[in-house]
Design an enzyme around this catalytic site. Structure first.
Site, PDB file in Angstrom:
ATOM      1  CG  HIS A   1      43.247  36.770  44.544  1.00 17.80           C
ATOM      2  ND1 HIS A   1      43.131  35.888  45.596  1.00 17.80           N
ATOM      3  CD2 HIS A   1      42.295  37.712  44.742  1.00 17.80           C
ATOM      4  CE1 HIS A   1      42.158  36.285  46.388  1.00 17.80           C
ATOM      5  NE2 HIS A   1      41.622  37.387  45.886  1.00 17.80           N
TER       6      HIS A   1
ATOM      7  CD  GLU B   1      48.316  33.778  44.398  1.00 17.82           C
ATOM      8  OE1 GLU B   1      48.757  33.507  45.524  1.00 17.82           O
ATOM      9  OE2 GLU B   1      47.525  34.743  44.185  1.00 17.82           O
TER      10      GLU B   1
END
Length: 151
Positions: free
Chosen positions: A53, A55
């Site tokens: 992801h 993040e």
């Protein structure tokens, strides 16, 4: 607040560029003391890694740059509401604040909400459909104490 807007706009810009590259609409910018440490987009489509992801990738890049698993004092700006995995990683590494542009409710009509995952986690580990159970082999003891002794 002006800097926050710049960082969030950059996260959304990364997400849009990722769409153009065949990925999902997620980007993240990780900042410390008003300076960008790392920025990333969701790379699941390229890496085939379900944990890749935006993040998580930004956290990995920033940690490598600082040569530390701790990101105390850092702030992350994400185009979408962080999933539970990403939020847990933020907690574990000490990120001070997290901001997002689009909520789970915004993403739900497009299959981009992790609200259901949050709900399942709220039920607790015993209710896990993944079969989370403790299994310690007979005679096994002291693993954590061994680690602590080696510190």
């Amino acid at each position: 607040m002006a800097d926050q807007d710049v960082f969030m706009r950059r996260a959304v810009e990364l997400a849009r560029a990722n769409i153009a590259a065949g990925g999902r609409p997620f980007g993240a910018v990780l900042v410390k003391d008003g300076k960008v440490l790392a920025e990333a987009a969701n790379r699941i489509h390229a890496s085939h890694d379900p944990t890749d992801h935006a993040e998580m990738h930004a956290i990995r890049l920033a940690s490598a740059r600082l040569a530390s698993p701790r990101l105390d004092g850092c702030v992350i700006y994400a185009s979408g509401h962080p999933c539970p995995m990403c939020l847990a990683a933020m907690y574990l590494c000490g990120i001070e604040q997290a901001w997002f542009a689009y909520s789970n409710e915004d993403g739900a009509p497009f299959g981009l909400s992790t609200g259901a995952v949050y709900a399942r986690l709220a039920e607790g580990p015993a209710a896990s459909s993944s079969g989370l159970r403790q299994l310690r082999p007979a005679g096994e003891a002291g693993l954590y104490a061994e680690w602590k002794a080696g510190q």
